[in-house]
Design a protein around this motif. Structure first.
Motif, PDB file in Angstrom:
ATOM      1  N   ASN A 106      50.502  46.044  41.169  1.00 37.02           N
ATOM      2  CA  ASN A 106      49.590  44.938  40.918  1.00 37.02           C
ATOM      3  C   ASN A 106      48.301  45.071  41.709  1.00 37.02           C
ATOM      4  O   ASN A 106      48.233  45.760  42.731  1.00 37.02           O
ATOM      5  N   HIS A 107      47.266  44.404  41.205  1.00 37.36           N
ATOM      6  CA  HIS A 107      46.014  44.180  41.920  1.00 37.36           C
ATOM      7  C   HIS A 107      45.715  42.694  41.790  1.00 37.36           C
ATOM      8  O   HIS A 107      45.719  42.155  40.687  1.00 37.36           O
ATOM      9  N   PRO A 108      45.424  41.985  42.892  1.00 34.80           N
ATOM     10  CA  PRO A 108      45.268  40.534  42.825  1.00 34.80           C
ATOM     11  C   PRO A 108      43.960  40.063  42.215  1.00 34.80           C
ATOM     12  O   PRO A 108      43.855  38.897  41.811  1.00 34.80           O
ATOM     13  N   GLY A 109      42.944  40.940  42.157  1.00 39.11           N
ATOM     14  CA  GLY A 109      41.656  40.475  41.664  1.00 39.11           C
ATOM     15  C   GLY A 109      41.085  39.404  42.570  1.00 39.11           C
ATOM     16  O   GLY A 109      40.938  39.592  43.773  1.00 39.11           O
ATOM     17  N   ARG A 110      40.811  38.219  42.020  1.00 36.57           N
ATOM     18  CA  ARG A 110      40.200  37.136  42.793  1.00 36.57           C
ATOM     19  C   ARG A 110      41.213  36.316  43.578  1.00 36.57           C
ATOM     20  O   ARG A 110      40.837  35.475  44.405  1.00 36.57           O
TER      21      ARG A 110
END
Length: 411
Positions: A106-110
């Motif tokens: 995953n990448h959380p972004g904002r």
């Protein structure tokens, strides 16, 4: 009448990976990474306990593709230069007793807490709206082409390293308001280039990541996706969008799609929505998953609030082939074994329902993670835990972990 599906029967995924039963321990964010954002003894003990408890497949909590973009200070990251030895041990513990272990990446972004002082990226510079709690999160930067290319490469790298460590597969997280979900949603994706606009452009990042991951790992390595059935926000990614995306995903050689829902702004994964729609008391997203299952040959998994065996059986006889269970495994880690001994057993999950939805959500996550820590330390879960006390301890702990994270991240 068609034959009923046995929840405890084996199931073979399109990649050839055979699961010993149709119950999946769905992802929960453990917050048990060490100072180097690596798994260690608590994670090993927790996953050994789950694997020995009869579950067919275990999905890990978030493993981040970038150590500078984390959902929390106790998280785990796997990058190109990360020491792989702890992940090899993690894979070993999670695969005992014939369980399959899939790493959620995953990448959380904002969705990055402001006090983490990390990267806060998003397709557009639309900040999280948490009302009076909005300042808890950083202001996102609209991503450049270079940022997008970097994120794609990171998902590929983490997938290859998960394979090298001995995991059975990866699940690409495109739900719950994290970065890929931010690209999918018209509420957060205001771009006018090839990454924004119509759904085919908003879904482009997900499709490119899948294609590049599939090209980089062996065909027998499982690749799956977690997708929102809906964001449960007015004007957001909705069930028609999800149907369209799943139809396209069926052409990309995935093993399954896990359907969930919601985000930090609309925590439907905890049974709450921001658009007024009412969810079922258990199997929150089954109605949506059953509808989407009709338009694809891809195996479908659905997750959300399940704690009783009859409900789990109903799920796999309503269209989805796999049933995901999260919080119940925090309070009853051997739930599958318990169900096989007593079909009437109900997992008792402590839930708080405060007026402040943000604090209520944080408290419920704290209640779950407190049980995961207990299991990781060889203790039994505590079903009568206090929500206020769990939240207080969790906030104190996160403050200390945040200081540790900031001190270590520049090394």
């Amino acid at each position: 009448m068609p034959n009923r599906v046995d929840l405890f029967s084996s199931f073979t995924l399109p990649s050839g990976l055979t699961l010993k039963n149709r119950v999946v321990k769905a992802s929960m964010e453990e917050g048990l990474g060490n100072g180097q954002q690596l798994p260690d003894s608590e994670i090993f003990k927790l996953y050994q306990t789950w694997s020995e408890g009869g579950v067919g497949t275990i999905l890990t909590g978030n493993v981040m593709v970038d150590r500078l973009a984390m959902t929390g200070p106790g998280g785990i990251a796997l990058e190109h230069n990360t020491d792989l030895r702890p992940f090899v041990e993690w894979a070993h513990k999670g695969k005992l007793n014939g369980a399959r272990l899939i790493m959620q990446i995953n990448h959380p972004g904002r969705q990055v807490f402001a006090n983490m002082e990390g990267k806060v990226l998003s397709p557009s510079d639309v900040a999280l709206d948490q009302g009076k709690h909005s300042k808890l999160f950083g202001q996102p930067k609209a991503m450049t082409e270079e940022d997008i290319t970097d994120v794609i490469n990171r998902f590929v790298t983490t997938s290859k390293r998960a394979y090298d460590a001995g995991f059975d597969g990866v699940e690409i997280h495109a739900a719950h308001g994290y970065l890929i979900a931010q690209f999918l949603s018209p509420l957060t994706n205001k771009r006018h280039d090839k990454w924004g606009g119509e759904i085919e452009n908003r879904a482009r990042l997900l499709f490119v990541i899948i294609e590049q991951v599939k090209a980089a790992v062996p065909s027998h390595f499982s690749v799956s996706v977690k997708l929102n059935s809906a964001d449960f926000q007015r004007g957001g990614f909705d069930v028609d969008d999800a149907e369209w995306v799943v139809k396209k995903l069926s052409m990309l050689g995935l093993d399954f799609v896990e359907l969930s829902g919601g985000s930090y702004e609309s925590p439907a994964m905890q049974g709450k929505t921001a658009d007024g729609r009412t969810l079922q008391r258990e199997a929150y997203f089954l109605e949506f998953a059953a509808k989407i299952a009709k338009v694809t040959d891809l195996p479908i998994m659905t997750t959300g609030g399940i704690k009783r065996l009859p409900v789990a059986r109903h799920v796999v006889n309503s269209g989805p082939q796999l049933v995901g269970i999260a919080s119940a495994f925090a309070f009853v880690p051997n739930l599958v074994d318990r169900w096989q001994l007593d079909s009437q057993f109900v997992a008792q999950i402590k839930v708080v329902r405060w007026h402040d939805k943000t604090l209520s959500g944080l408290a419920n996550m704290a209640l779950v993670t407190s049980q995961l820590r207990r299991i990781g330390n060889g203790k039994k879960p505590k079903t009568n835990a206090s929500g206020i006390w769990a939240l207080l301890i969790d906030q104190i702990r996160k403050r200390a972990l945040t200081k540790r994270y900031i001190a270590n991240k520049s090394e």
